[in-house]
Design an enzyme around this catalytic site. Structure first.
Site, PDB file in Angstrom:
ATOM      1  N   HIS A 238      74.418 -11.817 -38.179  1.00 35.62           N
ATOM      2  CA  HIS A 238      74.212 -11.696 -39.614  1.00 35.62           C
ATOM      3  C   HIS A 238      74.889 -10.438 -40.166  1.00 35.62           C
ATOM      4  CE1 HIS A 238      71.974 -12.632 -43.296  1.00 35.62           C
ATOM      5  NE2 HIS A 238      71.789 -11.344 -43.424  1.00 35.62           N
TER       6      HIS A 238
ATOM      7  N   TYR B 240      79.095 -10.223 -38.319  1.00 37.79           N
ATOM      8  CA  TYR B 240      80.059 -11.322 -38.483  1.00 37.79           C
ATOM      9  C   TYR B 240      80.920 -11.471 -37.235  1.00 37.79           C
ATOM     10  CZ  TYR B 240      78.741 -10.988 -43.397  1.00 37.79           C
ATOM     11  OH  TYR B 240      78.041 -10.956 -44.567  1.00 37.79           O
TER      12      TYR B 240
ATOM     13  N   GLU C  92      74.742 -15.135 -51.514  1.00 35.34           N
ATOM     14  CA  GLU C  92      74.246 -14.831 -50.180  1.00 35.34           C
ATOM     15  C   GLU C  92      73.185 -15.849 -49.783  1.00 35.34           C
ATOM     16  OE1 GLU C  92      74.280 -10.549 -48.541  1.00 35.34           O
ATOM     17  OE2 GLU C  92      72.283 -10.882 -49.341  1.00 35.34           O
ATOM     18  N   SER C  93      73.078 -16.047 -48.472  1.00 32.14           N
ATOM     19  CA  SER C  93      72.120 -17.034 -47.970  1.00 32.14           C
ATOM     20  C   SER C  93      70.777 -16.389 -47.660  1.00 32.14           C
ATOM     21  CB  SER C  93      72.672 -17.658 -46.690  1.00 32.14           C
ATOM     22  OG  SER C  93      72.849 -16.657 -45.710  1.00 32.14           O
ATOM     23  N   HIS C  94      69.719 -17.140 -47.814  1.00 30.85           N
ATOM     24  CA  HIS C  94      68.427 -16.725 -47.290  1.00 30.85           C
ATOM     25  C   HIS C  94      67.755 -17.949 -46.674  1.00 30.85           C
ATOM     26  CE1 HIS C  94      65.461 -13.191 -47.712  1.00 30.85           C
ATOM     27  NE2 HIS C  94      66.512 -12.830 -47.018  1.00 30.85           N
TER      28      HIS C  94
ATOM     29  N   HIS D 107      67.060 -19.022 -43.301  1.00 30.90           N
ATOM     30  CA  HIS D 107      66.036 -19.039 -42.260  1.00 30.90           C
ATOM     31  C   HIS D 107      64.666 -18.635 -42.802  1.00 30.90           C
ATOM     32  CE1 HIS D 107      69.845 -19.016 -40.030  1.00 30.90           C
ATOM     33  NE2 HIS D 107      69.188 -19.556 -39.026  1.00 30.90           N
TER      34      HIS D 107
ATOM     35  N   ARG E 128      70.079  -6.869 -55.918  1.00 33.19           N
ATOM     36  CA  ARG E 128      70.285  -5.470 -55.498  1.00 33.19           C
ATOM     37  C   ARG E 128      71.736  -5.230 -55.117  1.00 33.19           C
ATOM     38  NH1 ARG E 128      65.619  -6.185 -53.107  1.00 33.19           N
ATOM     39  NH2 ARG E 128      66.435  -6.371 -50.994  1.00 33.19           N
TER      40      ARG E 128
ATOM     41  N   GLN F 217      60.068 -11.282 -45.171  1.00 31.55           N
ATOM     42  CA  GLN F 217      59.683 -10.197 -46.064  1.00 31.55           C
ATOM     43  C   GLN F 217      58.949 -10.739 -47.295  1.00 31.55           C
ATOM     44  OE1 GLN F 217      62.589 -11.409 -45.339  1.00 31.55           O
ATOM     45  NE2 GLN F 217      64.171  -9.871 -45.111  1.00 31.55           N
TER      46      GLN F 217
ATOM     47  N   GLU G 279      62.460  -4.511 -42.870  1.00 27.65           N
ATOM     48  CA  GLU G 279      63.221  -5.078 -43.981  1.00 27.65           C
ATOM     49  C   GLU G 279      62.368  -5.147 -45.239  1.00 27.65           C
ATOM     50  OE1 GLU G 279      65.401  -8.614 -42.980  1.00 27.65           O
ATOM     51  OE2 GLU G 279      66.587  -7.554 -41.487  1.00 27.65           O
TER      52      GLU G 279
ATOM     53  N   GLN H 205      61.389  -4.780 -48.858  1.00 24.92           N
ATOM     54  CA  GLN H 205      62.310  -5.036 -49.958  1.00 24.92           C
ATOM     55  C   GLN H 205      62.301  -3.890 -50.976  1.00 24.92           C
ATOM     56  OE1 GLN H 205      64.118  -8.391 -50.215  1.00 24.92           O
ATOM     57  NE2 GLN H 205      63.743  -7.706 -48.136  1.00 24.92           N
TER      58      GLN H 205
END
Lengths: 731, 231
Positions: free
Chosen positions: A46, A49, A90-92, A94, A113, A237, A309, A311
């Protein structure tokens, strides 16, 4: 706490034996557990890369409009008048599968952010969502949670969610995709980057306190799921959009001055990743004193703090003599502000906690020597052309149209976007439901158009054509509202890259995207890769979601899809060959899932798109809609519904087979509604530019009429189209 | 017209209403921080929409106890016009400026869409440019807009003509189908007894120009600007 680093612990951190051997070599000793955690955070898929980097480097990322391409928190593009647009998707995936509300909410929070870290005020959110089959047991719960989470976060912070797309496919049963995009606007001379500079400058932590949430979230996003994935819930999170709103306002207030040297949001791998990025980009070292880190709970270990993590946190390097003024701003917004370290010239990342040295690592090794793999790949075998003659015709066009438009793929998404505040900030000039959303640039006449696109069934059949098509469709959607396409962001969602056939999909999609980006002058300026979207060995369809933005010089020259008035002429731009392979008609009506997807001729895309945009500017076009899923008749019907007006169409003579003409998904096409008095001017321009334009009929009445026979009433079709989603969600 | 917009932590329509006020009056309002205890002299106070304090505890509950609210309530009682939009309306009910409460929407979901409102009382500073019975299109965007009051209060509101707006269909029928959130009597906005305080869930500041999709909200700000011009 001393923990011996055993091979099992190394494996549990997702580090391969050869990767660990490399760590031993560069350190010339064994890492302690905190250091191992830091390596794991920096070197997982993640953050590093490692499987995709060699391919990402091949993508076109430059152009005169590009101020900053990939590598920063988001891409920066010139929009004239001393302003820039800053955006990224961006992916979230999972976390959203495990805990849909919080997973989606924090995905939105994270991408915003990324944008305001760079000094931009976010002005629009979009998303691209993929769920399993509607009839799959968990789908309803996931849709409901994801949509509520996206709304819950975006609505509270007060940034309009203006667009997106949703697919349902059994291929996502075990791995949904939640891709969030944010677009912001900043002054060109007020863009902030992550490279630290200066020696002995304060490293400042602002925002929420650090808790134990999300530890190893990035590592989770780099592994496949199995039947025990539910147990990973504690690594998701929890978002607090209220704190993010305060953080947004405090950061922008601080950025109006000259205190900030470098800033980085704490996203994946939190404090570790943000600190290493800032030091590495600046060629510096950095020390952290973890006793200074604001913590939510007592007794957190260095390991936990470095991998949390939590936030709504940011890390900054500030000018030493501006620190107290900065502190006053964050005090006023009631946010934590703590000097947690300083920059050094040693090139080392040094962490102290409770009087002990808990990590001493070389910054460049962490940031630049992450493993990079040339994964073996096998190209996806080409799918054979599926002739229209091999796809059965329909004897009831009206019923077929209703089935498509009242089914999961094309039904109105109103149920979703009415849960999103899409109007806050008072600049939404084109709301959800059209080809692209348009946001007025505050205090100006300019507009930013934004869209998200990809057709996974095309990518599955031919990754390269599918990759091209994703960019081409984004290009079309922007042109159809009258915007000049500027640039794109990509969110590359695939299965396990260690499998050559998955890597082959990845490579094919990248090749297609790259080719289209060059041909359509839409460089990739930011993006994200999400791999390992697999459950028990079954991968998702290849889904390289594209987010793109375009610029309107004047929002008065903007088109919408709605039919405007009776007697306007309906025109078809582009050539129709009746390509049914991988069309929705073939899939849903004929039950044929084989065949090649429609080929994308990029030169034709460019020519036709430029033509439509110029004709919108010339005020010759009253309504415009690109033709995509479902083909021509669906596009016309969507325009009729949006304008609440019927129409009468006549099939052109010598056209291909009727069902292929009506439902084929040939690319580079648009449907236009044009005032009768303007048709000649438009046709002349089309002729001059070699753009094929065909008269299809005219607007009027309450029915959609084909060759003199009513296909469907507008009102009836509206019911079918609008009801599917709420009915489905009611269960 | 001199106006003040109160900014709470989490307000997010403060800028939007400031734009609307300036467009109608020519003067930018003064933005007043919730932590202040004193209000500048002004002709109009606006409590904007948003998620003050994240809607945590209860929508508007914490903002209603902000230091500035003592001054807002005092001014309201002394006759200064006060307009509460969406979260501002919620704050008003929590602060006791208006009766009743805004509960979670009956459908439990956040709703953002244009709705139709019937103007029920055009005899106020806020509504003078509308006709009684006029149907206007204004967006709502809320999770907690379900107006509730006990029968006595409701009766008093109705008999004293204190319902300013009601949700209705596009042709003006006030019925359950037109009620987006379950509000009693389809109430979208109410006035205080003196008529100088208006709280409403819909967002007139969002539709003030054709390019935004409509301008039915503009008349409210135009009316305020016109009447408060020389005050």
């Amino acid at each position: 706490m001393r923990v011996n680093v055993t091979p099992e612990i190394v494996a549990a951190h997702g580090l391969k034996p050869d990767e660990y051997a490399h760590i031993l070599r560069v350190l010339n000793r064994e890492p302690n557990i905190t250091e191992l955690g830091i390596f794991s955070a920096m070197w997982n898929e993640h953050c590093s890369y490692k499987s995709s980097r060699v391919w990402l480097r091949t993508m076109p990322t430059t152009g005169p409009q590009v101020v900053c391409g990939p590598g920063e928190n988001a891409g920066v593009v010139d929009i004239g008048d001393g302003q820039v647009a800053i955006f990224k998707m961006e992916s979230h995936n999972h976390p959203s599968f495990i805990e849909p509300y919080q997973g989606a909410a924090t995905g939105v929070g994270g991408i915003m952010r990324d944008v305001f870290t760079m000094g931009a005020r976010p002005v629009a959110n979009l998303n691209a969502l993929r769920f399993g089959a509607p009839e799959y047991a968990r789908t309803r719960h996931l849709v409901s949670g994801v949509v509520a989470g996206i709304g819950g976060y975006g609505n509270c912070i007060g940034v309009p969610t203006v667009g997106g797309e949703v697919n349902f496919d059994p291929g996502y049963n075990g791995n949904i995709l939640v891709n969030a995009m944010c677009v912001g606007i900043a002054d060109a001379d007020k863009v902030f980057y992550s490279a630290a500079s200066g020696i002995g400058y304060p490293v400042v932590y602002v925002g929420s306190k650090t808790g134990r949430d999300g530890i190893h979230g990035a590592s989770m996003a780099s592994a496949e799921f199995d039947e025990n994935s539910e147990e990973k819930r504690p690594t998701v999170q929890v978002g607090d959009p209220f704190t993010e709103k305060l953080l947004l306002e405090a950061c922008l207030e601080l950025m109006a001055g000259d205190a900030v040297i470098a800033i980085q949001d704490m996203g994946a791998a939190g404090l570790t990743c943000s600190a290493v990025e800032m030091a590495s980009k600046g060629g510096l070292g950095l020390t952290l004193d973890l006793d200074k880190v604001p913590c939510r709970e007592a007794g957190m270990t260095a390991y936990e703090m470095m991998l949390s993590e939590s936030q709504e946190r940011m890390l900054m390097v500030l000018h030493p003599d501006r620190t107290e003024a900065a502190r006053a701003i964050f005090d006023r917004w009631e946010l934590d502000f703590a000097i947690v370290g300083e920059t050094t010239d040693t090139g080392r990342f040094i962490i102290r906690h409770q009087g002990e040295l808990v990590a001493d690592l070389p910054v460049d090794v962490l940031a630049d020597q992450a493993p990079m793999y040339q994964r073996p790949w096998t190209p996806t075998p080409p799918a054979p052309y599926l002739a229209a003659t091999d796809v059965p015709d329909t004897d009831d066009i009206g019923a077929t149209l209703a089935r498509l438009m009242g089914g999961p793929h094309l039904a109105s998404r109103r149920w979703i976007w009415e849960q999103y505040d899409h109007m806050v900030m008072g600049d939404t000039v084109q709301r959800p439901g059209g080809d692209a959303a348009v946001i007025r640039v505050h205090n100006s006449r300019k507009g930013i158009a934004a869209t998200t696109d990809v057709t996974p069934r095309y990518c599955a059949a031919s990754p390269k054509e599918g990759g091209k098509q994703a960019i081409a469709e984004a290009f079309r959607n922007l042109c159809a509202v009258g915007a000049k396409p500027l640039a794109a962001t990509d969110c590359l969602n695939f299965g396990n890259p260690e499998r050559p056939e998955i890597m082959g999909q990845f490579v094919g999609c990248i090749e297609g995207i790259s080719e289209a980006c060059i041909a359509l002058d839409m460089p990739i300026v930011s993006g994200n890769v999400s791999l390992y979207n697999e459950t028990s060995g079954v991968a998702i369809p290849p889904t390289p979601a594209i987010g793109a933005i375009g610029l309107l010089d004047n929002i008065e020259h903007m088109a919408t899809i709605a039919f405007k008035r009776d007697d306007d002429v309906i025109l078809l731009v582009g050539e129709t060959n009746g390509h049914l392979g991988q069309s929705l008609y073939a899939h849903e009506i004929a039950g044929r899932r084989d065949g090649a997807p429609p080929p994308v001729d990029l030169a034709v895309e460019r020519r036709n798109g430029d033509f439509v945009r110029e004709q919108i500017r010339a005020e010759n076009i009253a309504s415009a809609h690109d033709i995509s899923d479902g083909g021509l008749l669906v596009a016309v019907a969507e325009m009729a519904l949006a304008g609440n007006l019927g129409c009468a169409l006549d099939l052109p003579k010598g056209a291909c087979l009727r069902h292929a003409f009506l439902f084929g998904e040939d690319q580079a096409r648009y449907v236009l509604g044009v005032n009768a008095a303007k048709v000649d001017a438009l046709m002349a321009a089309a002729h001059k530019n070699n753009v094929p334009v065909t008269k299809l009929g005219k607007i009027g009445g309450r029915e959609i009429v084909l060759d003199g026979k009513s296909v469907h009433s507008v009102t009836g079709l509206r019911g079918t189209h609008e009801n599917w989603f709420p009915d489905y969600m009611e269960g | 017209m001199k106006s003040c917009v109160i900014v709470f932590p989490g307000s997010n329509c403060d800028r939007d209403v400031a734009v609307a006020l300036e467009a109608s009056s020519g003067n930018a309002p003064q933005m007043v921080w919730h932590g202040n205890t004193e209000l500048p002299r002004c002709d109009l106070i606006v409590l904007p929409g948003g998620f003050s304090h994240g809607d945590y505890l209860r929508s508007g509950a914490m903002a209603a106890r902000a230091p500035i609210m003592r001054a807002v309530v005092a001014r309201a009682n002394a006759g200064t016009p006060v307009l509460g939009l969406c979260n501002g309306f919620q704050i008003m009910t929590e602060a006791g400026l208006l009766p009743g409460a805004l509960m979670r929407n009956a459908g439990l979901k956040f709703i953002c869409r244009d709705v139709f409102l019937k103007v029920e009382n055009n005899g106020t500073l806020f509504t003078r440019r509308y006709q009684n019975g006029q149907i206007i299109r204004i967006p709502i965007s809320h999770h907690d807009g379900n107006y509730f009051a006990d029968p006595t209060t409701l009766d008093r509101l109705e008999s004293n003509n204190r319902v300013a707006f009601r949700y209705c269909t596009s042709d003006g029928v006030v019925n359950a189908a037109a009620n987006p959130n379950g509000s009693l009597n389809n109430i979208a906005g109410i006035l205080n007894e003196a008529g100088n305080v208006l709280g409403m869930m819909p967002h007139p500041e969002r539709l003030i120009a054709p390019e935004l999709g409509g301008s039915d909200g503009r008349a409210m700000f135009d009316a305020l600007a016109e009447q408060l011009q020389c005050a």
